[in-house]
Write an enzyme that holds these catalytic residues in place. Structure first.
Site, PDB file in Angstrom:
ATOM      1  N   ASN A 172       1.394  -8.635   0.975  1.00  0.00           N
ATOM      2  CA  ASN A 172       0.053  -8.961   1.452  1.00  0.00           C
ATOM      3  C   ASN A 172      -0.757  -9.661   0.366  1.00  0.00           C
ATOM      4  OD1 ASN A 172      -0.305  -7.767   4.288  1.00  0.00           O
ATOM      5  ND2 ASN A 172       0.793  -6.182   3.158  1.00  0.00           N
ATOM      6  N   HIS A 203      -4.435  -1.146   6.637  1.00  0.00           N
ATOM      7  CA  HIS A 203      -3.640   0.005   7.062  1.00  0.00           C
ATOM      8  C   HIS A 203      -2.802  -0.372   8.278  1.00  0.00           C
ATOM      9  CE1 HIS A 203      -2.376   4.109   7.499  1.00  0.00           C
ATOM     10  NE2 HIS A 203      -2.832   4.151   8.751  1.00  0.00           N
ATOM     11  N   ASP A 213      -8.117   6.194   5.299  1.00  0.00           N
ATOM     12  CA  ASP A 213      -7.863   5.285   6.426  1.00  0.00           C
ATOM     13  C   ASP A 213      -8.876   5.459   7.544  1.00  0.00           C
ATOM     14  OD1 ASP A 213      -4.347   5.787   5.831  1.00  0.00           O
ATOM     15  OD2 ASP A 213      -5.689   4.229   5.062  1.00  0.00           O
TER      16      ASP A 213
HETATM   17  C1  GRF Z   1       1.463  -2.441   3.868  1.00  0.00           C
HETATM   18  O1  GRF Z   1       2.110  -2.124   5.080  1.00  0.00           O
HETATM   19  C2  GRF Z   1       0.084  -1.815   3.851  1.00  0.00           C
HETATM   20  O2  GRF Z   1      -0.562  -1.792   5.107  1.00  0.00           O
HETATM   21  C3  GRF Z   1       0.413  -0.419   3.421  1.00  0.00           C
HETATM   22  O3  GRF Z   1       1.387  -0.594   2.408  1.00  0.00           O
HETATM   23  C4  GRF Z   1       2.145  -1.776   2.702  1.00  0.00           C
HETATM   24  C5  GRF Z   1       2.154  -2.643   1.464  1.00  0.00           C
HETATM   25  O4  GRF Z   1       2.962  -3.755   1.627  1.00  0.00           O
HETATM   26  N1  GRF Z   1      -0.711   0.336   2.946  1.00  0.00           N
HETATM   27  P1  GRF Z   1       2.987  -4.880   0.471  1.00  0.00           P
HETATM   28  O5  GRF Z   1       3.080  -4.188  -0.854  1.00  0.00           O
HETATM   29  O6  GRF Z   1       1.730  -5.705   0.597  1.00  0.00           O
HETATM   30  O7  GRF Z   1       4.200  -5.697   0.795  1.00  0.00           O
END
Ligand code: GRF
Length: 197
Positions: free
Chosen positions: A14, A113, A153
């Site tokens: 992300n 989340h 959350d």
């Molecule tokens: C994501 O699914 C986020 O929603 C959750 O942890 C995951 C992290 O993914 N809290 P990344 O590290 O961004 O690939």
């Protein structure tokens, strides 16, 4: 240019979506720093490859040096404040932030989340949604970005998007589709909060 600080704990896919949209100009913001509570988080490498300053503050180290949880939040707040962020984005940050941190940045912290508001708060949200689907309790899950309050959350929703669950699909297949939605939603949420949409 708005400055954001991104907090991560792991892979950073992300974070990568934010980096790519900042680089392309689709998101008008500067990622001033990436902060992790894990020194081996792959997201730190993504940040370094993009020329973004990185910081690590390991909770276990702070506690083993005689510190406490409140002290960790205050130290983390100081470290983040040094970058003067307009917005703090929790993108896969896996520690609960207490008042010692949140009081320093009122209404400036958002979290991603992988579930809809009020559903599957906490860890393993995608796995738990998949199991609930198997039990016939739900038909879909989703992704949300919300303002952070001390409750896990919870907090006012910035944006959300439902994700259908398909019969016969594995947790990994569902996870992959949820992450795809996340990568777009986190960028849209930051743009929304920064008043760019
Ligand atoms: C994501 O699914 C986020 O929603 C959750 O942890 C995951 C992290 O993914 N809290 P990344 O590290 O961004 O690939």
């Amino acid at each position: 240019m708005s400055k954001i600080v991104v907090l991560i704990s792991g892979n950073g896919s992300n974070l990568q979506a934010l980096i790519d949209n900042v680089t392309s100009g689709d998101l008008e913001a500067e990622i001033a720093a990436v902060v992790s509570n894990k020194a081996d988080a792959y997201g730190l490498i993504r940040a370094q490859e993009a020329g973004i300053p990185t910081e690590v503050l390991d909770l276990k180290e702070v506690l083993s040096d005689g510190g406490n949880r409140e002290g960790y939040d205050i130290e983390l707040a100081g470290l983040v404040a040094a970058y003067e962020p307009d917005l703090i984005v929790l993108a896969g940050w896996m520690l609960i932030l207490g008042k010692g941190f949140l009081d320093r940045f009122p209404n400036k912290v958002i979290n991603l989340h992988p579930a809809m508001p009020g559903a599957f708060a906490g860890t393993r949200a995608i796995e738990r949604a998949h199991a609930a689907f198997q039990r016939g309790e739900i038909k879909r899950t989703g992704v949300m970005v919300h303002r952070v309050i001390p409750e896990v959350d919870a907090g006012p929703v910035v944006t959300k998007e439902p994700v259908p669950i398909f019969p016969g699909e594995s947790v990994d297949e569902l996870e992959e589709r949820v992450h795809e939605v996340e990568h777009n939603l986190i960028v849209a949420a930051v743009a929304l909060v920064l008043g760019q949409t």
